[in-house]
Design a protein around this motif. Structure first.
Motif, short mmCIF file in Angstrom:
data_model
loop_
_atom_site.label_atom_id
_atom_site.label_comp_id
_atom_site.label_asym_id
_atom_site.label_seq_id
_atom_site.Cartn_x
_atom_site.Cartn_y
_atom_site.Cartn_z
N ARG A 92 0.83 -1.21 0.00
CA ARG A 92 0.00 0.00 0.00
C ARG A 92 0.86 1.26 0.00
NH1 ARG A 92 -3.69 -1.04 4.10
NH2 ARG A 92 -5.02 -1.96 2.54
N GLY A 93 0.47 2.22 -0.82
CA GLY A 93 1.18 3.50 -0.90
C GLY A 93 2.28 3.52 -1.94
N TYR A 98 -0.90 1.29 -6.84
CA TYR A 98 -1.76 2.13 -7.68
C TYR A 98 -1.87 1.58 -9.11
CZ TYR A 98 -1.78 5.55 -3.93
OH TYR A 98 -1.96 6.17 -2.73
N TYR A 102 -5.55 0.65 -10.18
CA TYR A 102 -6.15 1.53 -11.18
C TYR A 102 -5.83 1.11 -12.61
CZ TYR A 102 -7.44 4.86 -7.55
OH TYR A 102 -7.99 5.47 -6.47
N LEU A 143 -10.78 -0.17 -4.39
CA LEU A 143 -10.55 1.18 -3.86
C LEU A 143 -10.29 1.13 -2.36
CD1 LEU A 143 -13.26 3.19 -5.85
CD2 LEU A 143 -10.76 3.31 -6.12
N GLN A 144 -10.99 0.26 -1.65
CA GLN A 144 -10.71 0.10 -0.22
C GLN A 144 -9.28 -0.37 0.00
OE1 GLN A 144 -13.73 -2.71 0.99
NE2 GLN A 144 -14.97 -1.10 1.93
N ILE A 146 -6.67 0.02 -2.01
CA ILE A 146 -5.71 1.06 -2.40
C ILE A 146 -5.58 2.14 -1.33
CG2 ILE A 146 -5.29 2.95 -4.04
CD1 ILE A 146 -6.58 1.14 -6.20
N HIS A 147 -6.71 2.58 -0.80
CA HIS A 147 -6.71 3.72 0.12
C HIS A 147 -6.75 3.33 1.58
CE1 HIS A 147 -6.89 6.45 -3.23
NE2 HIS A 147 -7.84 5.72 -3.76
N GLY A 148 -6.67 2.03 1.89
CA GLY A 148 -6.56 1.58 3.28
C GLY A 148 -7.83 1.69 4.08
N THR A 149 -8.98 1.58 3.45
CA THR A 149 -10.23 1.67 4.19
C THR A 149 -10.93 0.32 4.35
OG1 THR A 149 -11.41 2.24 2.14
CG2 THR A 149 -10.62 4.07 3.50
N SER A 150 -10.23 -0.76 4.00
CA SER A 150 -10.79 -2.10 4.26
C SER A 150 -10.82 -2.31 5.77
CB SER A 150 -9.91 -3.19 3.64
OG SER A 150 -9.84 -3.06 2.26
#
Length: 187
Positions: A92-93, A98, A102, A143-144, A146-150
């Protein structure tokens, strides 16, 4: 060093497997499910309306096709979940995360129904809806990732993550035990 004969045998084996799979898929999806010759399960009349009305059941071919589509969807989501876990969650990051998210996963699942519906010759609207539901939740799960919202609980190992990634209905997890919460009869 492998001999050219070995490569030819491997290619022949792949061709045979592809032919068997193609024939199997064609036989499963041969019924287009658009026949008007079905017999109603029961009929009834409404006193203030003219004519008889009937309730039609789904034919067995529909259930076989639905099971096949859902099985394929689950296998695809497990594979994409494994890719997302290794290349997005664990990195991640980074630019790799990405690019994979994406650049590969999201475009792949968005364009998949445009190829899958004609390939399977689907004409039933329910089956097309099932096929087009995959891009929706896979895009959001990606998307979760990628952006760490899982949910943090699902990122502890690949098995839990693939289970989470492939399930349409989300699980609830206990924050203390980090185990799925069982559904009660009340819910």
């Amino acid at each position: 060093k492998r001999k050219p004969l070995h490569k030819a045998a491997v290619r022949l084996g792949h061709s045979i497997v592809q032919l068997i799979m193609w024939e199997s898929l064609q036989s499963v999806f041969a019924n287009e499910l658009n026949s008007a010759e079905r017999v109603p399960l029961f009929t009834f009349q409404v006193p203030w309306l003219e004519g008889k009305y009937g309730i039609l059941g789904a034919p067995v071919a529909f259930w076989v096709q639905l099971f096949t589509v859902l099985l394929g969807q689950s296998i695809l989501c497990i594979a994409l979940g494994a890719i997302a876990f290794h290349f997005i969650v664990q990195k991640r990051g980074t630019s790799t995360a990405y690019l994979v998210g994406y650049g590969f996963i999201i475009p792949f699942v968005v364009f998949l129904p445009f190829y899958l519906v004609p390939f399977l010759m689907l004409q039933n609207m329910v089956l097309m809806t099932v096929v087009t539901s995959t891009p929706i939740f896979v895009t959001f799960r990606c998307l979760q990732a990628i952006h760490g919202t899982s949910p943090p609980v699902v990122e502890k190992d690949i098995f839990t993550y693939c289970t989470y990634y492939s399930s349409v209905v989300p699980f609830r997890y206990d924050t203390k035990t980090q185990a799925p919460i069982k559904t009660t009869a009340y819910e």
